[in-house]
Structures are given as C-alpha cells and as structure tokens.
Design a protein around this motif. Structure first.
Motif, PDB file in Angstrom:
ATOM      1  N   ALA A  51       0.829  -1.206   0.000  1.00 14.28           N
ATOM      2  CA  ALA A  51       0.000   0.000   0.000  1.00 14.28           C
ATOM      3  C   ALA A  51       0.865   1.257   0.000  1.00 14.28           C
ATOM      4  O   ALA A  51       0.548   2.243  -0.677  1.00 14.28           O
ATOM      5  CB  ALA A  51      -0.931  -0.012   1.215  1.00 14.28           C
ATOM      6  N   ARG A  52       1.984   1.213   0.710  1.00 18.00           N
ATOM      7  CA  ARG A  52       2.807   2.409   0.810  1.00 18.00           C
ATOM      8  C   ARG A  52       3.491   2.769  -0.507  1.00 18.00           C
ATOM      9  O   ARG A  52       3.949   3.894  -0.684  1.00 18.00           O
ATOM     10  CB  ARG A  52       3.843   2.260   1.922  1.00 18.00           C
ATOM     11  N   PHE A  53       3.550   1.831  -1.450  1.00 15.79           N
ATOM     12  CA  PHE A  53       4.138   2.122  -2.752  1.00 15.79           C
ATOM     13  C   PHE A  53       3.298   3.121  -3.546  1.00 15.79           C
ATOM     14  O   PHE A  53       3.774   3.707  -4.521  1.00 15.79           O
ATOM     15  CB  PHE A  53       4.286   0.847  -3.573  1.00 15.79           C
ATOM     16  N   ALA A  54       2.039   3.312  -3.141  1.00 11.69           N
ATOM     17  CA  ALA A  54       1.151   4.212  -3.877  1.00 11.69           C
ATOM     18  C   ALA A  54       1.338   5.668  -3.482  1.00 11.69           C
ATOM     19  O   ALA A  54       0.685   6.544  -4.065  1.00 11.69           O
ATOM     20  CB  ALA A  54      -0.304   3.808  -3.651  1.00 11.69           C
ATOM     21  N   LEU A  55       2.210   5.966  -2.518  1.00  8.63           N
ATOM     22  CA  LEU A  55       2.359   7.340  -2.042  1.00  8.63           C
ATOM     23  C   LEU A  55       2.671   8.335  -3.163  1.00  8.63           C
ATOM     24  O   LEU A  55       2.047   9.413  -3.209  1.00  8.63           O
ATOM     25  CB  LEU A  55       3.424   7.402  -0.950  1.00  8.63           C
ATOM     26  N   PRO A  56       3.603   8.066  -4.097  1.00  8.47           N
ATOM     27  CA  PRO A  56       3.855   9.067  -5.156  1.00  8.47           C
ATOM     28  C   PRO A  56       2.652   9.298  -6.050  1.00  8.47           C
ATOM     29  O   PRO A  56       2.425  10.432  -6.515  1.00  8.47           O
ATOM     30  CB  PRO A  56       5.038   8.469  -5.933  1.00  8.47           C
ATOM     31  N   VAL A  57       1.850   8.259  -6.321  1.00  5.03           N
ATOM     32  CA  VAL A  57       0.646   8.436  -7.139  1.00  5.03           C
ATOM     33  C   VAL A  57      -0.341   9.345  -6.428  1.00  5.03           C
ATOM     34  O   VAL A  57      -0.944  10.238  -7.037  1.00  5.03           O
ATOM     35  CB  VAL A  57       0.002   7.064  -7.435  1.00  5.03           C
ATOM     36  N   VAL A  58      -0.501   9.135  -5.121  1.00 12.04           N
ATOM     37  CA  VAL A  58      -1.450   9.942  -4.362  1.00 12.04           C
ATOM     38  C   VAL A  58      -0.984  11.393  -4.283  1.00 12.04           C
ATOM     39  O   VAL A  58      -1.790  12.329  -4.412  1.00 12.04           O
ATOM     40  CB  VAL A  58      -1.647   9.344  -2.959  1.00 12.04           C
ATOM     41  N   LEU A  59       0.310  11.607  -4.070  1.00 12.09           N
ATOM     42  CA  LEU A  59       0.821  12.977  -3.982  1.00 12.09           C
ATOM     43  C   LEU A  59       0.653  13.726  -5.309  1.00 12.09           C
ATOM     44  O   LEU A  59       0.244  14.890  -5.326  1.00 12.09           O
ATOM     45  CB  LEU A  59       2.290  12.965  -3.568  1.00 12.09           C
ATOM     46  N   LEU A  60       0.969  13.073  -6.414  1.00 12.12           N
ATOM     47  CA  LEU A  60       0.753  13.730  -7.711  1.00 12.12           C
ATOM     48  C   LEU A  60      -0.737  13.927  -7.976  1.00 12.12           C
ATOM     49  O   LEU A  60      -1.143  14.916  -8.606  1.00 12.12           O
ATOM     50  CB  LEU A  60       1.391  12.915  -8.829  1.00 12.12           C
ATOM     51  N   GLY A  61      -1.561  13.001  -7.474  1.00 12.54           N
ATOM     52  CA  GLY A  61      -3.007  13.199  -7.566  1.00 12.54           C
ATOM     53  C   GLY A  61      -3.445  14.429  -6.795  1.00 12.54           C
ATOM     54  O   GLY A  61      -4.361  15.151  -7.223  1.00 12.54           O
ATOM     55  N   ALA A  62      -2.798  14.679  -5.659  1.00  6.55           N
ATOM     56  CA  ALA A  62      -3.116  15.888  -4.890  1.00  6.55           C
ATOM     57  C   ALA A  62      -2.801  17.140  -5.691  1.00  6.55           C
ATOM     58  O   ALA A  62      -3.573  18.122  -5.685  1.00  6.55           O
ATOM     59  CB  ALA A  62      -2.339  15.882  -3.576  1.00  6.55           C
ATOM     60  N   ALA A  63      -1.665  17.151  -6.389  1.00  7.28           N
ATOM     61  CA  ALA A  63      -1.335  18.292  -7.249  1.00  7.28           C
ATOM     62  C   ALA A  63      -2.365  18.442  -8.364  1.00  7.28           C
ATOM     63  O   ALA A  63      -2.742  19.559  -8.733  1.00  7.28           O
ATOM     64  CB  ALA A  63       0.067  18.117  -7.831  1.00  7.28           C
ATOM     65  N   GLY A  64      -2.838  17.314  -8.900  1.00  9.34           N
ATOM     66  CA  GLY A  64      -3.879  17.373  -9.929  1.00  9.34           C
ATOM     67  C   GLY A  64      -5.190  17.923  -9.398  1.00  9.34           C
ATOM     68  O   GLY A  64      -5.881  18.694 -10.082  1.00  9.34           O
ATOM     69  N   CYS A  65      -5.541  17.559  -8.148  1.00  3.42           N
ATOM     70  CA  CYS A  65      -6.778  18.082  -7.554  1.00  3.42           C
ATOM     71  C   CYS A  65      -6.707  19.601  -7.415  1.00  3.42           C
ATOM     72  O   CYS A  65      -7.733  20.288  -7.495  1.00  3.42           O
ATOM     73  CB  CYS A  65      -7.016  17.440  -6.191  1.00  3.42           C
ATOM     74  N   ALA A  66      -5.505  20.129  -7.192  1.00  6.56           N
ATOM     75  CA  ALA A  66      -5.359  21.588  -7.073  1.00  6.56           C
ATOM     76  C   ALA A  66      -5.723  22.288  -8.377  1.00  6.56           C
ATOM     77  O   ALA A  66      -6.116  23.463  -8.363  1.00  6.56           O
ATOM     78  CB  ALA A  66      -3.931  21.933  -6.663  1.00  6.56           C
ATOM     79  N   LEU A  67      -5.603  21.588  -9.508  1.00 12.91           N
ATOM     80  CA  LEU A  67      -5.966  22.199 -10.788  1.00 12.91           C
ATOM     81  C   LEU A  67      -7.463  22.431 -10.900  1.00 12.91           C
ATOM     82  O   LEU A  67      -7.917  23.219 -11.742  1.00 12.91           O
ATOM     83  CB  LEU A  67      -5.506  21.301 -11.941  1.00 12.91           C
ATOM     84  N   LEU A  68      -8.242  21.752 -10.050  1.00 15.37           N
ATOM     85  CA  LEU A  68      -9.693  21.901 -10.102  1.00 15.37           C
ATOM     86  C   LEU A  68     -10.180  23.131  -9.356  1.00 15.37           C
ATOM     87  O   LEU A  68     -11.346  23.520  -9.509  1.00 15.37           O
ATOM     88  CB  LEU A  68     -10.361  20.646  -9.516  1.00 15.37           C
ATOM     89  N   VAL A  69      -9.318  23.719  -8.526  1.00 13.83           N
ATOM     90  CA  VAL A  69      -9.746  24.849  -7.693  1.00 13.83           C
ATOM     91  C   VAL A  69     -10.298  26.001  -8.527  1.00 13.83           C
ATOM     92  O   VAL A  69     -11.396  26.510  -8.252  1.00 13.83           O
ATOM     93  CB  VAL A  69      -8.590  25.317  -6.780  1.00 13.83           C
ATOM     94  N   PRO A  70      -9.583  26.483  -9.576  1.00 16.30           N
ATOM     95  CA  PRO A  70     -10.149  27.600 -10.359  1.00 16.30           C
ATOM     96  C   PRO A  70     -11.487  27.256 -11.003  1.00 16.30           C
ATOM     97  O   PRO A  70     -12.358  28.128 -11.131  1.00 16.30           O
ATOM     98  CB  PRO A  70      -9.070  27.868 -11.421  1.00 16.30           C
ATOM     99  N   ARG A  71     -11.676  26.005 -11.363  1.00 19.44           N
ATOM    100  CA  ARG A  71     -12.935  25.616 -12.009  1.00 19.44           C
ATOM    101  C   ARG A  71     -14.066  25.514 -10.996  1.00 19.44           C
ATOM    102  O   ARG A  71     -15.205  25.888 -11.283  1.00 19.44           O
ATOM    103  CB  ARG A  71     -12.747  24.302 -12.757  1.00 19.44           C
ATOM    104  N   VAL A  72     -13.754  24.997  -9.827  1.00 16.19           N
ATOM    105  CA  VAL A  72     -14.778  24.897  -8.784  1.00 16.19           C
ATOM    106  C   VAL A  72     -15.225  26.284  -8.342  1.00 16.19           C
ATOM    107  O   VAL A  72     -16.412  26.534  -8.066  1.00 16.19           O
ATOM    108  CB  VAL A  72     -14.252  24.083  -7.589  1.00 16.19           C
ATOM    109  N   LEU A  73     -14.278  27.225  -8.259  1.00 12.15           N
ATOM    110  CA  LEU A  73     -14.601  28.591  -7.843  1.00 12.15           C
ATOM    111  C   LEU A  73     -15.201  29.426  -8.971  1.00 12.15           C
ATOM    112  O   LEU A  73     -15.583  30.577  -8.758  1.00 12.15           O
ATOM    113  CB  LEU A  73     -13.338  29.289  -7.312  1.00 12.15           C
TER     114      LEU A  73
END
Length: 438
Positions: A369-391
């Motif tokens: 499970a811990r091997f997925a940490l880089p995928v999740v972190l880059l996913g977090a950066a991707g979620c930040a791209l949604l902020v301007p659209r949500v607002l």
C-alpha cells in the motif's frame, strides 16, 4: 508533529534506523573499513565492536539497499546519539519537515506551473499531502524521502534552465538509490523531458552521476560490480515481478506475524513462473487482475504504512485516497490535452508521464500500500488544478467530467474490495496455496 512518536521501529524501519546509527559509529569510532573487515561473521566468532558494526551495516544490507538510505535519517540518528532516547521524536520531526515541504512548496509549485495559483491551492495541496503522508511520519521508512525526491525531480523536469534540468537528474538519482522501485516512473519522466527539452535534457546526466557516485564508489570498494545500484536489485526485482503475477498486494502486519499476502486464485491457477506468461495465460481476466492490483494499493487505513491482521483491518481511507488519485490524475491528463503547444504543454506532459509511470509500477511488482504514495501525492497536485474551475474562475467542469470521475472512483473501490478478498496465511507463499482459495 502533533502525532505521537513511534514507541519502537519494526522490520524495514528498524533496519534503516540501525544502519543510520551504525554509520555514525563507523564515522566516529570505527574509521573507514577495509575489505578484510567487511567479511561476514559466523556463529561463535567474536571480534571488536567496530568489526561487528561494520558487518551489520555493510554485508547483506548494502547488497540490497542503496547507500543513501543510511544517510537519510543520519540527522535523527545523530540527535539520538547526543540525546539518547530522543531518536523517535527526531525521526518524527525530520519526516514532518519533509512532508511540510512536499505539501506546502513542491506540490503547489507543480500546480502553479500547470496554471493553478493562489493561497487556496497551497492550502489544498498541504491538506491532501497531510492526509496521505501523516501516518508515515513516525517511522524511518524510505517512503516519504523517496516520494519527496521524486516530486522534486518532476518539478525541476518541467523547467527549462540547465541548472533545473541538472537538479532533475540529481533528485532522480537520489529517489532511485533509496527506492529502486521508482525506476519506471523516473524513466517516464526522463523520456518526457527528452521529448520536451531535446538536447538540453542531457544536462540531467551530471546531476544523475553526482547522485549515484556514492553507490558507484562503494560498489568498487566492495567488489560489487560497476553498476551504480545495490547488487541484489535485479534479483529482488525479478522475484517481486514473478510473485506479483498472482499476488494482489503484500502487507506488513503489526502486531503478529508480519507477512500478509492478498492473492488472486484465478491468476495463481494459471501461473507459469513469469509475469508475462502468466498474464497471457490468464486472459481475459488479466486486465481485471491488474485493476485489482492498482486499486488495492489505494486501500489505505489508519494503520498505513503497516497493516492489521485480516478481518481486523478496516480500509477506511480507500474512498478518499481513491477519489484524490482518480480526480487528480484525470485533471492532470486533461491539462495535458487542453494545454496550448509550447511550455504549458511540456509541463503537463512531464507531470502526466510521472503519474502514469508511478501508476504502472503498482501493477508490475508485488505491491504494498505504501508504494502508492507518489501516485497519491501527484493526484493531490492534480486536484489543485480543479480549484479555479470549482470557484468559477475558469469554465466549470461539465457534468460528464464529474460523472466519469465518480464512475472510475467507484470502479477503483469495487476492484479493491474484490482484490482483498483472499488473504493468505503468514509465511512463504506459492501459487498452489493461493489457487486453493478459489
């Protein structure tokens, strides 16, 4: 830092910690070792304390782990040496700093290069990084340092200056040395960087050489060969790939017997002793098995990076971790598709390559499970791209986009539940034992 320090370190964490402490012992008391000193000690043999420490540090561990793994927690080990008993707090502090920099600096910088800016972006990245990494902080494992180095490599790979590209190679070499499983995503980043920067991408080589120089020098001293990697790296990778042809996920359990495998009985029943042959023999179910492996790696709990015994473990973080990964990954791909030609397109392609390479790693090995940490972190950066659209600062996301993201997240959850149905008893595993669970 508000989390409680670990009472004790277990298994891999204990090994890394012992190596860091042994390094200070060698440096302050033992001096540098000769080849004669590095012989393995057999039962009943005695020798000076320095020799025992060197044998513990250099013989088997450095055949398997990169030399930089023993430098990562050297600051915390020094604190423990000066203030005995303070090592657990020092490890927590060091990891807290790594996580804070990753969440509040590195991930927002990636999002900034992709067009998402503002305080809310920083806060979102920091919060999602905390959700993903806070449970790793008490332990001297390589997951947080390796993920931070990998994110640094991705960030600098999207810049155009020669110094930044050289830093890409430096951080890529560090990530590979302390976690060789990053080879596939790092190759993906290198390929994307070469496509974007062309000949300028050659500036990664000096940084890469600098990062791998300690391992290369150590291998020469110990006659481990010319490759700048631990000599057992290829053997371990081959073993994990063969096991991963029917094992969905591996966990280290606390407390109790540590080895826990979740397997796929159908794939085990057609196992042919190699991943490619087994996947071909397992058609048409093989793609479903790969989906199980990826999805199960995102089934986190409050125990991650460790696990609890089957039947006790509750995967309460599966839905939020899957949502962050799926929505963030989709946003990254969308940014690459929509970006105009030139610099924005190059930034997006590099980050997408890193994300897809890290995701591919989860389906090509015996995944934890811990091997997925880089995928999740880059996913977090991707979620930040949604902020301007949500607002509403940019055109809002269509209902179809949200429907697709929700559907894929639901599929990830379903495949994770499906893949974690068959836990194997602790101990050595083989295809027959797994196939018997069918």
């Amino acid at each position: 830092m508000a989390r409680r320090p670990a009472r004790e370190f277990h298994y891999d964490a204990m090994s890394y910690w012992a190596g860091s402490k042994a390094g200070w012992e060698v440096l302050l008391h033992g001096g540098w070792a000769t080849k004669a000193t590095l012989r393995p000690m057999t039962g009943g043999e005695t020798g000076p304390t320095g020799t025992a420490v060197l044998d513990t540090m250099f013989e088997f561990p450095l055949r398997l782990r990169g030399v930089l793994t023993y430098l990562v927690y050297a600051p915390a080990a020094l604190v423990d040496r000066v203030l005995p008993g303070a090592g657990a707090v020092a490890v927590l502090a060091e990891n807290a700093l790594i996580l804070a920099v990753a969440g509040a600096v590195l991930l927002p910088a990636i999002a900034w290069r992709l067009g998402a800016r503002g305080p809310l972006v920083v806060c979102l990245c920091a919060a999602l990084a905390w959700i993903a990494g806070a449970r790793f902080a008490p332990y001297p494992l390589m997951d947080l340092p390796a993920a931070a180095a990998f994110v640094c490599a991705v960030l600098f790979a999207s810049a155009r200056s020669r110094w930044a590209i050289a830093l890409t190679g430096l951080f890529a070499g560090v990530a590979f040395n302390i976690r060789p499983a990053y080879l596939l995503p790092l190759v993906a980043v290198a390929a994307a960087s070469a496509a974007v920067h062309r000949l300028r991408a050659l500036w990664t080589l000096p940084g890469l050489a600098l990062a791998l120089l300690p391992q290369f020098a150590l291998n020469l001293v110990l006659n481990y060969g010319w490759l700048p990697a631990p000599p057992l790296t290829a053997l371990l990778a081959r073993y994990q790939a063969e096991l991963g042809s029917y094992i969905v996920r591996y966990d280290t359990v606390l407390p109790g017997a540590p080895r826990l495998f979740y397997c796929d009985p159908l794939m085990a029943s057609v196992s042919r002793g190699g991943p490619a042959r087994t996947l071909l023999a397992g058609l048409p179910w093989s793609p479903g098995f790969l989906a199980e492996k990826f999805s199960a790696a995102l089934a986190w709990s409050g125990s991650t990076p460790y696990s609890a015994p089957p039947g006790v473990e509750g995967f309460g973080l599966l839905l939020p971790i899957a949502a962050v990964t799926v929505c963030g990954g989709t946003a990254l791909v969308a940014s690459a598709v929509r970006a105009r030609a030139g610099v924005p397109r190059g930034h997006a392609l590099t980050v997408v390559a890193a994300f897809l390479g890290a995701a591919a790693t989860l389906v090509t090995t015996t995944t934890e499970a811990r091997f997925a940490l880089p995928v999740v972190l880059l996913g977090a950066a991707g979620c930040a791209l949604l902020v301007p659209r949500v607002l509403g600062r940019e055109s809002r996301m269509s209902r179809g986009w949200w429907l697709a993201a929700g559907t894929v997240t639901a599929l990830v959850v379903a495949f994770a539940v499906l893949g974690l149905r068959h836990p194997l008893a602790s101990g050595p595993t083989d295809p027959a034992a797994c196939a018997a669970l069918r």
